[in-house]
Design a protein around this motif. Structure first.
Motif, PDB file in Angstrom:
ATOM      1  N   THR A  81       9.503  -0.979  -1.806  1.00 47.22           N
ATOM      2  CA  THR A  81       8.201  -0.885  -1.476  1.00 47.22           C
ATOM      3  C   THR A  81       7.443  -0.626  -2.729  1.00 47.22           C
ATOM      4  O   THR A  81       5.970  -0.901  -2.845  1.00 47.22           O
ATOM      5  CB  THR A  81       7.842  -0.131  -0.452  1.00 47.22           C
ATOM      6  OG1 THR A  81       8.330   1.065  -0.523  1.00 47.22           O
ATOM      7  CG2 THR A  81       8.250  -0.642   0.968  1.00 47.22           C
ATOM      8  N   VAL A 376       8.793  -6.317  -2.037  1.00 46.88           N
ATOM      9  CA  VAL A 376       7.714  -7.089  -2.880  1.00 46.88           C
ATOM     10  C   VAL A 376       8.315  -8.329  -3.561  1.00 46.88           C
ATOM     11  O   VAL A 376       8.922  -8.047  -4.450  1.00 46.88           O
ATOM     12  CB  VAL A 376       6.840  -6.197  -3.554  1.00 46.88           C
ATOM     13  CG1 VAL A 376       5.682  -6.946  -4.059  1.00 46.88           C
ATOM     14  CG2 VAL A 376       6.419  -5.084  -2.415  1.00 46.88           C
ATOM     15  N   VAL A 382       4.566  -9.229   0.658  1.00 48.24           N
ATOM     16  CA  VAL A 382       5.380  -8.208   1.252  1.00 48.24           C
ATOM     17  C   VAL A 382       6.200  -8.845   2.333  1.00 48.24           C
ATOM     18  O   VAL A 382       6.054  -9.352   3.401  1.00 48.24           O
ATOM     19  CB  VAL A 382       4.667  -7.109   2.147  1.00 48.24           C
ATOM     20  CG1 VAL A 382       5.544  -6.145   2.790  1.00 48.24           C
ATOM     21  CG2 VAL A 382       3.592  -6.282   1.241  1.00 48.24           C
TER      22      VAL A 382
END
Length: 482
Positions: A81, A376, A382
């Motif tokens: 992330t 990502v 996302v």
């Protein structure tokens, strides 16, 4: 007044160098702060208004000079992330004001940061190490379209991803011109065909005068006159998996071309067909006996021309029959399954094995699943990977660019806010790209800062020397009256 002016000028120099030292100190202190942008110091001379031949160099003032547009090194973190912007732009973030979980309240203001060490908190929000919450646009997982137009704080929960019933099977295969069935005998034309003779229930397509059903008592005869076409697992609306087995039977051979000398190639008696015809069957109950249906015909005559290309159905789509396998309704009028070939995905060419070469059998259904991991992408999406194997875009990160990056106002935690001088944000990556699993480091160069520190220290000492000299000069003046 010259001596007193020298004192004032020296004091302004000491103040300016102190200001520069303060910036150097802050830069060094944040040399390991993710996304930090160093502050340089620029100096400006202050010249008093005087006659041309009486001008002096004047005092000095120090100002800060931002380096928001200078990118720091990117460091891999192996945290999916995390994200770094390679190029211009800032992540759009917000601050939490009150509340917890789904009741969390935010300031509803757009702030901007290069600090991309985002990770999930207990409530599914993406927050960086400075406590700023990432903003973006949600994506409809069914249509793939963005939801809304204004960035909002992203919350991604591990709710179950719903199942999807199979509606299409992509089929790519080569069907042999002469199928290698158990009944096929070399030198006996037509022995490889599926013939209704001997069947209790004619298995051919209803368009060819048959019932379109193979019953249990005819199963052995049917298997000896057809060849397997592969199998695929399909899903119903609740995500229940069922294996679907395909089987092909050739029903008509095209008449061979007649040579210039008819005696050279005797034509096949009784055959006037110009195309090869096949029937596709789907297994319903391979253990059926008596009059219980074992296979169902797709009830579509599938034909190939002389070059082996599919001619009918013209669109290359074969609708599977309505049927129930193992108690599960697989294909129905309300929820049909289409076997798609793309027109040229299925061919009929010679194959010495006599068996179908299934190059690809894929379907579009899946069972329910839960979110396993997120990452990502380079375009700022996302991406969610689910336990059912689905990879779906969940959100689009908002990235803002400014015409004057260095005019943004600095805030705590590596954040910035818009000013009149910076101009309005331009939402979009532009030519930049995101690199997942990376974080941008401080753009402070320790060696450069220490070099500037030495110069600053020497300049400060020189200004103190001016004050000492001015003091001695004033003392000499006062000594005149003694």
């Amino acid at each position: 007044m010259g001596v007193f002016s020298a004192l004032t000028t020296a004091v302004s120099g000491m103040q300016a160098q102190s200001y520069a030292l303060e910036n150097i100190s802050g830069n060094i202190a944040n040399s390991r702060t993710a996304g930090f942008k160093r502050v340089d110091t620029t100096f400006s001379d202050l010249v008093p208004d005087s006659a041309l031949n009486r001008q002096i160099s004047g005092s000095v003032a120090a100002y800060s000079q931002s380096t928001n547009s200078i990118q720091g090194d990117l460091t891999a973190t192996r945290i999916d992330t995390n994200a770094a912007i390679n190029g211009d732009g800032f992540f759009v973030v917000d601050q939490r004001t009150t509340g917890l979980g789904s009741n969390t309240q935010f300031a509803n203001t757009n702030l901007y940061t290069r600090r991309g060490d985002f990770d999930f908190d207990a409530n599914g929000y993406l927050v960086n190490g400075a406590g700023y919450y990432l903003k973006g646009l949600k994506i409809d997982t069914v249509t793939g379209q963005l939801i809304g137009t204004q960035p909002e704080v992203l919350r991604i929960t591990k709710e179950q991803f719903p199942a999807k019933a199979t509606t299409s099977i992509e089929y790519r295969a080569n069907i042999p011109a002469v199928p290698g069935t158990n009944n096929a005998t070399a030198g006996t034309p037509g022995s490889e065909l599926l013939s209704p003779t001997g069947f209790t229930s004619n298995p051919l397509s209803t368009t060819e005068g048959g019932t379109g059903v193979v019953i249990g008592s005819d199963l052995t005869r049917f298997l000896s006159q057809t060849i397997p076409g592969g199998s695929v697992t399909v899903y119903d609306a609740l995500g229940k998996a069922t294996s679907v087995e395909l089987r092909w039977g050739k029903t008509v051979n095209a008449a061979p071309a007649v040579a210039a000398d008819p005696a050279a190639i005797p034509p096949v008696v009784g055959s006037a067909a110009t195309v090869d015809t096949w029937n596709l069957f789907v297994a319903e109950n391979t253990g059926a006996t008596g009059a219980v249906p074992a296979y169902r015909n797709a009830n579509t005559s599938i034909t190939f021309g002389s070059t082996g290309q599919l001619e009918t159905p013209a669109n290359g789509n074969i609708l599977l029959p309505e049927m129930t396998i193992g108690g599960t309704l697989i294909s129905s009028a309300a929820n049909p399954i289409n076997l798609t070939t793309g027109g040229n995905g299925v061919t009929q060419n010679g194959d010495v094995s006599g068996q179908i070469d299934a190059r690809s059998i894929r379907q579009d259904g899946y069972t329910a699943g839960t979110l396993d991991r997120t990452s990502v992408s380079a375009t700022g999406q996302v991406i969610g990977t689910f336990s059912n194997g689905q990879v779906v875009a969940l959100a689009q990160l908002s990235v803002a660019r400014f015409n004057a990056d260095n005019a943004l106002k600095r805030l705590d935690g590596g954040a910035f806010e818009e000013t009149i001088e910076s101009g309005a944000p331009i939402i979009g990556l532009g030519t930049s790209q995101l690199i997942g699993g990376n974080v941008e480091q401080s753009n402070t160069d320790i060696a450069d800062e220490f070099s500037k520190m030495i110069v600053t220290q020497q300049a400060y000492s020189a200004n103190t020397k001016v004050i000492t000299t001015a003091q001695e000069m004033l003392r000499d003046v006062f000594s005149i009256i003694r």
